[in-house]
Design an enzyme around this catalytic site. Structure first.
Site, PDB file in Angstrom:
ATOM      1  N   ARG A 194      -1.703  12.136   3.590  1.00 24.85           N
ATOM      2  CA  ARG A 194      -0.249  11.674   4.008  1.00 24.85           C
ATOM      3  C   ARG A 194       0.926  12.734   3.761  1.00 24.85           C
ATOM      4  NH1 ARG A 194      -2.834   8.207   6.911  1.00 24.85           N
ATOM      5  NH2 ARG A 194      -3.948   6.505   5.762  1.00 24.85           N
ATOM      6  N   GLU A 220     -10.657   0.906  -1.633  1.00 24.74           N
ATOM      7  CA  GLU A 220     -10.932   1.520  -0.089  1.00 24.74           C
ATOM      8  C   GLU A 220     -12.113   2.520  -0.264  1.00 24.74           C
ATOM      9  OE1 GLU A 220      -7.039   3.291   0.291  1.00 24.74           O
ATOM     10  OE2 GLU A 220      -6.376   1.632   1.365  1.00 24.74           O
ATOM     11  N   ARG A 257      -4.224 -10.122   1.170  1.00 23.39           N
ATOM     12  CA  ARG A 257      -4.275  -8.672   0.572  1.00 23.39           C
ATOM     13  C   ARG A 257      -3.056  -8.786  -0.483  1.00 23.39           C
ATOM     14  NH1 ARG A 257      -3.785  -3.104   3.482  1.00 23.39           N
ATOM     15  NH2 ARG A 257      -2.714  -1.844   1.888  1.00 23.39           N
ATOM     16  N   LYS A 283       1.956  -0.031  -7.392  1.00 19.31           N
ATOM     17  CA  LYS A 283       2.804   0.324  -6.315  1.00 19.31           C
ATOM     18  C   LYS A 283       3.994  -0.965  -6.479  1.00 19.31           C
ATOM     19  CE  LYS A 283      -0.491   2.705  -3.258  1.00 19.31           C
ATOM     20  NZ  LYS A 283      -0.905   2.752  -2.062  1.00 19.31           N
ATOM     21  N   ASP A 285       1.612  -2.034   0.621  1.00 15.39           N
ATOM     22  CA  ASP A 285       1.497  -0.507   0.736  1.00 15.39           C
ATOM     23  C   ASP A 285       2.658  -0.041   1.228  1.00 15.39           C
ATOM     24  OD1 ASP A 285       0.479   1.752   0.500  1.00 15.39           O
ATOM     25  OD2 ASP A 285      -0.993   1.457   2.176  1.00 15.39           O
ATOM     26  N   GLU A 331       5.106   8.106   4.233  1.00 14.14           N
ATOM     27  CA  GLU A 331       4.065   7.798   5.139  1.00 14.14           C
ATOM     28  C   GLU A 331       4.295   6.554   6.199  1.00 14.14           C
ATOM     29  OE1 GLU A 331       0.592   6.162   3.036  1.00 14.14           O
ATOM     30  OE2 GLU A 331      -0.344   5.561   4.539  1.00 14.14           O
ATOM     31  N   TRP A 376      -8.181  -4.845   7.447  1.00 18.77           N
ATOM     32  CA  TRP A 376      -7.204  -4.369   6.274  1.00 18.77           C
ATOM     33  C   TRP A 376      -6.213  -5.507   5.605  1.00 18.77           C
ATOM     34  CZ3 TRP A 376      -8.134   0.624   4.730  1.00 18.77           C
ATOM     35  CH2 TRP A 376      -8.933   1.568   5.517  1.00 18.77           C
TER      36      TRP A 376
HETATM   37  C1  BDP Z   1      -2.192   4.308   1.403  1.00 24.08           C
HETATM   38  C2  BDP Z   1      -2.830   5.539   2.164  1.00 24.08           C
HETATM   39  C3  BDP Z   1      -3.987   5.956   1.743  1.00 24.08           C
HETATM   40  C4  BDP Z   1      -4.095   6.077   0.162  1.00 24.08           C
HETATM   41  C5  BDP Z   1      -3.943   4.768  -0.323  1.00 24.08           C
HETATM   42  C6  BDP Z   1      -3.853   4.840  -1.861  1.00 24.08           C
HETATM   43  O1  BDP Z   1      -2.416   5.228   3.501  1.00 24.08           O
HETATM   44  O2  BDP Z   1      -3.983   7.273   2.319  1.00 24.08           O
HETATM   45  O3  BDP Z   1      -5.154   6.718  -0.202  1.00 24.08           O
HETATM   46  O4  BDP Z   1      -2.803   4.412  -0.055  1.00 24.08           O
HETATM   47  O5  BDP Z   1      -2.598   4.697  -2.475  1.00 24.08           O
HETATM   48  O6  BDP Z   1      -0.827   4.282   1.329  1.00 24.08           O
HETATM   49  O7  BDP Z   1      -4.747   5.064  -2.590  1.00 24.08           O
END
Ligand code: BDP
Length: 674
Positions: A155, A281, A331, A355, A360, A388, A536
């Site tokens: 990113r 992830e 989610r 976060k 996200d 991003e 997702w």
């Molecule tokens: C998302 C991104 C990904 C990150 C993930 C994270 O798309 O690339 O690895 O968050 O925060 O926003 O771990």
């Protein structure tokens, strides 16, 4: 180049009267023997004085001029008052002149104090009456690099990594030093230097083979008061330790991490600690062994504790392989569901990194309900400075207003006034550790951030977390003055552009908090159903009758109940829910009337026409600056704004067309929708 210097331009002050007043006050630096002339703070000061005032300051142990600038380290009561990161700057009359004194609580305080003073000088503010005492509001003020050893940046939108080259830590650390200067100038005190997704090479950073290289980076950062942190791979005991398991309750695994910690501190005595993305992830974690996040985090915390290190455990945990047909799992609920049951079971050198929103880093999200949900657990906020989902540094999007909204959100955890900023500064629950992290937006592009105006986000992040009471406007003005000078027109134009840019971006992208209408994988540009039928957990549920995600308690996922009562009630009610978050919390017909009085569908049309126009207008505003700023930066930004204006039209057309076709409802104003 000017773009490389970012906000540390140190332009020569041309107005003679102003310059002379500064020369009189700063021409003689009085330095006690205990502070080296070569300390980074003093070096910075001299560089800046030379550049801005055009003189070589005289450094002496006793004053040699009637007016002078005295620098000292705190003593007596001040040590306690200022703490190691605080400083005092005060002017006082002496016999024949004025003594300006800077007292640093520690070396970091000294650095921050110097940068503060230089900021004032850059803005041509008088210094002869100063009486300033500052220390940071938040404890941990951190940047997360998502940099990989191969030089790529996850990113990243500003070139390659400044930390790595061809699978190795870069030999040329001058760029890292300049980054450290920029970071320190806004108060950053920690940087994790590798991606939270830890691949093979970086997994080995914690082994004796690579630690000497990592230590070189730590040395560079340390000089500016910045501690180095590493993202670690939970399966490192297997991948680089030769063990058969990474089970946190296994004695051999524990011993391996303890030895590893010891080795790290042998090389880096002030090592900050580990950042961990686990069971998220596809990253390994304690779940593999039937353990929970507390087991995992505490095991690492025990290993670091003897050396004063901390574990920063990320809460970005959710099922990224859910069946899109099973629309009962949400989610948005995941982080809260995973972590609140563990409140109180983490060691006191663990911090949960959360976060800002539950999904996200979308352009609009509610604040994560985890803030305010755990009274017995250290928590820190994670922001995303890298854009991003907000235009990838091709679009202008000044994010400080977004962050401020999150910080000013009242969780009501302890009644009214339980703001998120009070969770992040540790005061609400009396946390031992607290603070901020943010995904950095820099790379090896000459201007650091791809879009030169995106420098404002890096600057603004540091300034805001130093003191969350600063306004977005104030931060923008500071940044503009230092970056582009003190011309009123320049300040007014750029400030207006920055301040409106988040709203503009939101206007032409996904509407009313629904998010995710972006191209899968790279996340740049519109793709209305790109994430609608994937695994997702990211849906908008648009059909012919309506749109939005029902997250209420009776008919929806129940997410709204993760907030304390007052917020839960507002969010859970389609009539009370703030317009901008309506589709995050509710599935409504296109004809649903917003609090603004408009229907949802008309709001979508209007904001998209308006947003595209505003993007076009950004260009026009910029044109007015031709000749008022240097042509290199002028031309570069003009190009970016041109692309943004075009791209905003594409967004407008795709989003509007999609909803027109879904709903069959024409635009009340009769504009063309394809
Ligand atoms: C998302 C991104 C990904 C990150 C993930 C994270 O798309 O690339 O690895 O968050 O925060 O926003 O771990």
């Amino acid at each position: 180049s000017k773009s490389y210097k970012a906000w540390l331009q140190y332009e020569k002050i041309e107005t003679v009267g102003i310059r002379n007043a500064y020369i009189k006050q700063l021409g003689n630096i009085v330095l006690p023997a205990e502070i080296s002339e070569f300390a980074p703070a003093i070096r910075e000061l001299k560089v800046a004085i030379r550049a801005m005032l055009g003189i070589e300051p005289v450094v002496s142990e006793r004053p040699s001029n009637p007016s002078y600038f005295r620098i000292a380290m705190a003593s007596g009561e001040e040590v306690e008052q200022l703490g190691s990161e605080g400083y005092r700057i005060r002017a006082s009359r002496v016999d024949a002149g004025t003594c300006l004194t800077l007292v640093g609580g520690g070396t970091s305080g000294l650095i921050y104090g110097v940068f503060h003073l230089l900021r004032l000088i850059g803005a041509n503010e008088p210094v002869s009456e100063l009486d300033i005492c500052e220390k940071p509001v938040s404890q941990l003020r951190m940047l997360n690099q998502w940099d990989n050893a191969d030089g790529s940046i996850e990113r990243g939108y500003a070139g390659q990594s400044i930390f790595y080259r061809n699978g190795q830590i870069s030999e040329r650390l001058d760029r890292v030093r300049d980054y450290a200067r920029l970071a320190a100038s806004v108060g950053i005190n920690g940087i994790s230097i590798n991606n939270v997704n830890v691949h093979k090479t970086e997994t080995a950073f914690i082994t004796p083979g690579l630690l000497p290289e990592v230590a070189k980076v730590a040395d560079v950062l340390r000089a500016y008061g910045i501690r180095l942190y590493l993202s670690v791979n939970f399966a490192a005991p297997i991948q680089v330790g030769g063990l058969a398991t990474a089970d946190p309750l296994d004695a051999a695994v524990q011993a391996w991490w303890q030895e590893t910690a010891k080795a790290i501190y042998d090389y880096i005595p002030d090592f900050g600690g580990f950042v961990v993305k686990a069971d998220s992830e596809h990253r390994p974690g304690p779940f593999t062994y039937g353990r929970d996040h507390a087991d995992g985090a505490n095991m690492l915390a025990d290993a670091l504790a003897p050396f004063g290190g901390i574990v920063i455990w990320r809460c970005f945990v959710y099922n990224c392989m859910q069946d899109w047909r099973d629309r009962t799992t949400d989610r948005a609920r995941a982080a809260y569901d995973h972590f609140t049951p563990l409140d109180g079971s983490f060691k006191d050198n663990v911090i949960l990194q959360i976060k800002n929103g539950p999904m996200d880093f979308q352009v609009r999200e509610p604040v994560s309900p985890l803030f305010g949900a755990m009274t017995k657990t250290n928590q820190m906020m994670e922001f995303q400075v890298t854009q991003e989902y907000t235009g990838q540094q091709r679009h202008l999007c000044y994010l400080v207003p977004q962050w401020k909204e999150a910080l000013d959100f009242d969780t009501h955890a302890q009644g009214e006034g339980s703001y998120v900023k009070r969770v992040a500064d540790g005061s609400l629950f009396g946390a031992k550790h607290s603070g901020f992290a943010a995904v950095s937006n820099i790379g090896d592009d000459d201007n650091w951030t791809g879009h030169t105006l995106a420098q404002a986000n890096l600057y603004g992040y540091g300034r805001l977390i130093w003191n969350p009471e600063l306004s977005a406007q104030q931060i923008a003005d500071e940044w503009i003055r230092q970056t582009f000078g003190n011309d009123d027109q320049v300040i007014n134009v750029i400030s207006r552009m920055l301040m409106g840019s988040w709203q503009t971006y939101e206007n032409y992208t996904a509407p009313l908090g629904v998010g995710w209408m972006v191209a899968p994988n790279h996340h740049y540009g519109p793709d209305v159903d790109g994430y609608e039928y994937s695994r997702w957990g990211t849906y908008h549920f648009a059909d012919r009758d309506g749109i939005g995600v029902d997250r209420t308690t009776n008919t929806g996922t129940g997410y709204s109940a993760q907030y304390h009562a007052i917020n839960a009630e507002v969010y859970g009610d389609a009539v009370k829910c703030p317009d901008e978050l309506l589709l995050f919390f509710h599935h409504v017909p296109y004809t649903h009337r917003l609090q603004s009085g408009k229907t949802v569908i008309q709001h979508i049309y209007d904001t998209h026409f308006e947003g595209a126009e505003q993007a076009d207008d950004l260009q026009k505003q910029w044109f007015a600056l031709e000749g008022l700023i240097d042509s290199a930066r002028y031309g570069h930004v003009r190009e970016r704004l041109r692309e943004q204006a075009q791209h905003a039209k594409q967004w407008r057309d795709i989003i509007n067309t999609y909803f027109y076709r879904k709903s069959g409802i024409p635009d009340a104003q009769g504009r063309t929708i394809y």
